[in-house]
Design a protein around this motif. Structure first.
Motif, PDB file in Angstrom:
ATOM      1  N   THR A  18      15.040  -6.097  -0.436  1.00 24.06           N
ATOM      2  CA  THR A  18      13.794  -6.848  -0.586  1.00 24.06           C
ATOM      3  C   THR A  18      12.646  -6.009  -1.135  1.00 24.06           C
ATOM      4  OG1 THR A  18      13.227  -6.402   1.728  1.00 24.06           O
ATOM      5  CG2 THR A  18      14.401  -8.442   1.256  1.00 24.06           C
ATOM      6  N   VAL A  19      12.733  -4.698  -0.999  1.00 29.39           N
ATOM      7  CA  VAL A  19      11.739  -3.783  -1.556  1.00 29.39           C
ATOM      8  C   VAL A  19      12.493  -2.710  -2.322  1.00 29.39           C
ATOM      9  CG1 VAL A  19      10.043  -1.993  -1.007  1.00 29.39           C
ATOM     10  CG2 VAL A  19       9.965  -4.180   0.175  1.00 29.39           C
ATOM     11  N   SER A  20      12.009  -2.356  -3.514  1.00 28.51           N
ATOM     12  CA  SER A  20      12.700  -1.339  -4.306  1.00 28.51           C
ATOM     13  C   SER A  20      11.722  -0.645  -5.249  1.00 28.51           C
ATOM     14  CB  SER A  20      13.847  -1.964  -5.110  1.00 28.51           C
ATOM     15  OG  SER A  20      13.347  -2.934  -6.016  1.00 28.51           O
ATOM     16  N   GLY A  21      12.130   0.540  -5.694  1.00 31.44           N
ATOM     17  CA  GLY A  21      11.386   1.241  -6.736  1.00 31.44           C
ATOM     18  C   GLY A  21      10.021   1.751  -6.329  1.00 31.44           C
ATOM     19  N   ILE A  22       9.835   2.112  -5.052  1.00 38.57           N
ATOM     20  CA  ILE A  22       8.536   2.620  -4.600  1.00 38.57           C
ATOM     21  C   ILE A  22       8.523   4.136  -4.760  1.00 38.57           C
ATOM     22  CG2 ILE A  22       6.853   2.693  -2.748  1.00 38.57           C
ATOM     23  CD1 ILE A  22       7.494  -0.144  -3.617  1.00 38.57           C
ATOM     24  N   SER A  23       7.789   4.623  -5.745  1.00 34.02           N
ATOM     25  CA  SER A  23       7.658   6.060  -5.986  1.00 34.02           C
ATOM     26  C   SER A  23       6.177   6.408  -6.057  1.00 34.02           C
ATOM     27  CB  SER A  23       8.335   6.459  -7.303  1.00 34.02           C
ATOM     28  OG  SER A  23       9.734   6.245  -7.240  1.00 34.02           O
ATOM     29  N   THR A  24       5.798   7.409  -5.303  1.00 39.66           N
ATOM     30  CA  THR A  24       4.387   7.790  -5.243  1.00 39.66           C
ATOM     31  C   THR A  24       4.209   9.246  -5.646  1.00 39.66           C
ATOM     32  OG1 THR A  24       4.437   8.601  -2.958  1.00 39.66           O
ATOM     33  CG2 THR A  24       4.052   6.225  -3.286  1.00 39.66           C
ATOM     34  N   PRO A  25       3.012   9.606  -6.085  1.00 34.56           N
ATOM     35  CA  PRO A  25       2.681  11.024  -6.171  1.00 34.56           C
ATOM     36  C   PRO A  25       2.574  11.575  -4.751  1.00 34.56           C
ATOM     37  CG  PRO A  25       0.729   9.697  -6.527  1.00 34.56           C
ATOM     38  CD  PRO A  25       1.886   8.743  -6.456  1.00 34.56           C
ATOM     39  N   PRO A  26       2.501  12.882  -4.567  1.00 30.67           N
ATOM     40  CA  PRO A  26       2.332  13.422  -3.215  1.00 30.67           C
ATOM     41  C   PRO A  26       1.045  12.891  -2.572  1.00 30.67           C
ATOM     42  CG  PRO A  26       2.958  15.164  -4.740  1.00 30.67           C
ATOM     43  CD  PRO A  26       2.653  13.955  -5.571  1.00 30.67           C
ATOM     44  N   LEU A  27       1.182  12.308  -1.390  1.00 30.04           N
ATOM     45  CA  LEU A  27       0.042  11.853  -0.607  1.00 30.04           C
ATOM     46  C   LEU A  27      -0.312  12.986   0.350  1.00 30.04           C
ATOM     47  CD1 LEU A  27       1.407   8.276   0.174  1.00 30.04           C
ATOM     48  CD2 LEU A  27       0.016   9.003  -1.785  1.00 30.04           C
ATOM     49  N   GLN A  28      -1.567  13.406   0.355  1.00 29.35           N
ATOM     50  CA  GLN A  28      -1.956  14.621   1.046  1.00 29.35           C
ATOM     51  C   GLN A  28      -2.626  14.343   2.385  1.00 29.35           C
ATOM     52  OE1 GLN A  28      -1.053  17.490  -0.153  1.00 29.35           O
ATOM     53  NE2 GLN A  28      -0.420  16.818  -2.201  1.00 29.35           N
ATOM     54  N   GLY A  29      -2.498  15.296   3.302  1.00 29.40           N
ATOM     55  CA  GLY A  29      -3.183  15.197   4.582  1.00 29.40           C
ATOM     56  C   GLY A  29      -4.681  15.026   4.388  1.00 29.40           C
ATOM     57  N   GLY A  30      -5.274  14.169   5.211  1.00 30.48           N
ATOM     58  CA  GLY A  30      -6.694  13.868   5.096  1.00 30.48           C
ATOM     59  C   GLY A  30      -7.001  12.644   4.268  1.00 30.48           C
ATOM     60  N   GLU A  31      -5.956  12.062   3.643  1.00 28.88           N
ATOM     61  CA  GLU A  31      -6.171  10.920   2.770  1.00 28.88           C
ATOM     62  C   GLU A  31      -5.929   9.595   3.486  1.00 28.88           C
ATOM     63  OE1 GLU A  31      -5.193  12.505  -1.732  1.00 28.88           O
ATOM     64  OE2 GLU A  31      -3.611  11.460  -0.629  1.00 28.88           O
ATOM     65  N   ILE A  32      -6.738   8.600   3.122  1.00 28.58           N
ATOM     66  CA  ILE A  32      -6.496   7.207   3.479  1.00 28.58           C
ATOM     67  C   ILE A  32      -5.868   6.523   2.267  1.00 28.58           C
ATOM     68  CG2 ILE A  32      -7.525   5.002   4.130  1.00 28.58           C
ATOM     69  CD1 ILE A  32      -7.859   6.863   6.378  1.00 28.58           C
ATOM     70  N   VAL A  33      -4.710   5.911   2.480  1.00 30.43           N
ATOM     71  CA  VAL A  33      -4.025   5.193   1.401  1.00 30.43           C
ATOM     72  C   VAL A  33      -3.979   3.719   1.777  1.00 30.43           C
ATOM     73  CG1 VAL A  33      -1.927   4.973   0.025  1.00 30.43           C
ATOM     74  CG2 VAL A  33      -2.624   7.229   0.903  1.00 30.43           C
ATOM     75  N   ALA A  34      -4.678   2.891   1.014  1.00 34.61           N
ATOM     76  CA  ALA A  34      -4.659   1.444   1.250  1.00 34.61           C
ATOM     77  C   ALA A  34      -3.460   0.849   0.529  1.00 34.61           C
ATOM     78  CB  ALA A  34      -5.949   0.807   0.760  1.00 34.61           C
ATOM     79  N   VAL A  35      -2.612   0.134   1.281  1.00 36.33           N
ATOM     80  CA  VAL A  35      -1.453  -0.545   0.701  1.00 36.33           C
ATOM     81  C   VAL A  35      -1.823  -2.015   0.577  1.00 36.33           C
ATOM     82  CG1 VAL A  35       0.999  -1.045   0.939  1.00 36.33           C
ATOM     83  CG2 VAL A  35       0.082   1.136   1.768  1.00 36.33           C
ATOM     84  N   ILE A  36      -1.944  -2.498  -0.653  1.00 37.33           N
ATOM     85  CA  ILE A  36      -2.428  -3.847  -0.899  1.00 37.33           C
ATOM     86  C   ILE A  36      -1.370  -4.662  -1.632  1.00 37.33           C
ATOM     87  CG2 ILE A  36      -4.813  -3.022  -0.955  1.00 37.33           C
ATOM     88  CD1 ILE A  36      -4.733  -3.449  -4.026  1.00 37.33           C
ATOM     89  N   GLY A  37      -1.592  -5.964  -1.641  1.00 37.60           N
ATOM     90  CA  GLY A  37      -0.700  -6.877  -2.333  1.00 37.60           C
ATOM     91  C   GLY A  37      -0.767  -8.247  -1.694  1.00 37.60           C
ATOM     92  N   PRO A  38      -0.283  -9.275  -2.369  1.00 34.19           N
ATOM     93  CA  PRO A  38      -0.314 -10.636  -1.829  1.00 34.19           C
ATOM     94  C   PRO A  38       0.545 -10.755  -0.575  1.00 34.19           C
ATOM     95  CG  PRO A  38       0.245 -10.619  -4.176  1.00 34.19           C
ATOM     96  CD  PRO A  38       0.342  -9.210  -3.699  1.00 34.19           C
ATOM     97  N   ASN A  39       0.434 -11.897   0.105  1.00 31.56           N
ATOM     98  CA  ASN A  39       1.318 -12.176   1.231  1.00 31.56           C
ATOM     99  C   ASN A  39       2.775 -12.099   0.793  1.00 31.56           C
ATOM    100  OD1 ASN A  39      -0.759 -12.650   3.100  1.00 31.56           O
ATOM    101  ND2 ASN A  39      -0.931 -14.792   2.481  1.00 31.56           N
ATOM    102  N   ALA A  40       3.613 -11.545   1.675  1.00 33.74           N
ATOM    103  CA  ALA A  40       5.049 -11.415   1.425  1.00 33.74           C
ATOM    104  C   ALA A  40       5.365 -10.503   0.248  1.00 33.74           C
ATOM    105  CB  ALA A  40       5.695 -12.792   1.217  1.00 33.74           C
ATOM    106  N   ALA A  41       4.441  -9.601  -0.083  1.00 34.58           N
ATOM    107  CA  ALA A  41       4.677  -8.674  -1.186  1.00 34.58           C
ATOM    108  C   ALA A  41       5.673  -7.593  -0.821  1.00 34.58           C
ATOM    109  CB  ALA A  41       3.365  -8.028  -1.628  1.00 34.58           C
ATOM    110  N   GLY A  42       5.780  -7.272   0.491  1.00 35.29           N
ATOM    111  CA  GLY A  42       6.686  -6.221   0.931  1.00 35.29           C
ATOM    112  C   GLY A  42       6.003  -5.078   1.649  1.00 35.29           C
ATOM    113  N   LYS A  43       4.732  -5.244   1.999  1.00 37.67           N
ATOM    114  CA  LYS A  43       3.974  -4.166   2.636  1.00 37.67           C
ATOM    115  C   LYS A  43       4.560  -3.810   4.004  1.00 37.67           C
ATOM    116  CE  LYS A  43       0.082  -6.487   2.361  1.00 37.67           C
ATOM    117  NZ  LYS A  43       0.570  -7.669   1.629  1.00 37.67           N
TER     118      LYS A  43
END
Length: 251
Positions: A18-43
């Motif tokens: 149901t979720v695929s292809g999620i690749s991120t740059p390095p997320l660093q300590g001290g950071e807030i990362v907002a995960v957004i998307g429509p309802n049922a997007a896969g968050k």
């Protein structure tokens, strides 16, 4: 400092990917990362995969700074509680989860600090089952924060709160991320709060990542039209944060 990177990550529900292809740059300590998307997007599915509750392809690279800590702590969207515990007892148990059961003054001071910051000290000795939805959500936020993990996964942690409490909670989480060097991933629908508090934004739609990067590079009028189906613009506010205007009304 802790760093988290997702490499072509996917998640199965049963036999369905149901979720695929999620690749991120390095997320660093001290950071807030907002995960957004429509309802049922896969968050929520993505969070469960990172937390180890679902299986799937891809990799999760986590560089930890303190092997004695719980590396990843997950706050689900459903904060219902059936346990016969008081608020304070539930937060204390969360603090000691996975560690020695002895309680010292540092534990008690930090619990008091978190409860005061979230304004839940007055309900410390109320039973969890007697709380409102918003109060339960605040307690769940406290339970996650007192674990002091390397990575916090917060699935819509402010959805049941009024605007004032949303700002209080997100401000405190932002300060804790900076102070403790944690990575905080927050699934959130309020794009204005995402623009205000996030260092990076991860956009998911139809189970796939559409973008990950600087908030103003991700949250654009073109994206809002394509993903959310609204005509909008981004404006700079006098308080030094940006917000989304939809059809002339602040979203």
């Amino acid at each position: 400092m802790v760093a988290l990177q997702l490499d072509d990550l996917g998640a199965y529900y049963g036999k369905k990917l149901t979720v695929s292809g999620i690749s991120t740059p390095p997320l660093q300590g001290g950071e807030i990362v907002a995960v957004i998307g429509p309802n049922a997007a896969g968050k929520s599915t993505l969070f469960k995969r990172i937390a180890g509750l679902l299986k799937g392809p891809g990799g999760i690279r986590l560089t930890e700074t303190d092997k004695g800590k719980k590396a990843i702590s997950y706050m689900p969207q459903d904060t219902s509680a059936n346990a016969v515990l008081t608020v304070y007892e539930s937060i204390l148990l969360a603090r000691k989860q996975g560690s020695a059961w002895s309680v010292d003054d540092a534990d008690l001071r930090f619990i008091d600090h978190v409860m005061q910051a979230l304004n839940i000290t007055p309900i410390a000795f109320r039973d969890l089952g007697a709380l409102s939805g918003g109060q339960r959500q605040l307690v769940s936020v406290a339970q996650t924060l007192v674990r002091e993990p390397d990575v916090m996964l917060m699935d819509e942690p402010t959805s049941a709160l009024d605007l004032h409490r949303q700002v209080e909670v997100l401000s405190f989480m932002h300060a804790q991320a900076r102070q403790k060097g944690m990575i905080v991933l927050i699934a959130i629908h309020d794009l204005n709060q995402a623009l205000r508090f996030a260092d990076k934004v991860l956009l998911i739609a139809d189970g796939r990542m559409r973008a990950c990067g600087d908030p103003l590079d991700v949250v654009t009028p073109a994206m809002l039209r394509q993903v959310y189906g609204v005509d909008a613009r981004i404006e700079k506010c006098s308080r030094q944060f940006d917000h989304v205007i939809v059809d002339g009304v602040a979203a």
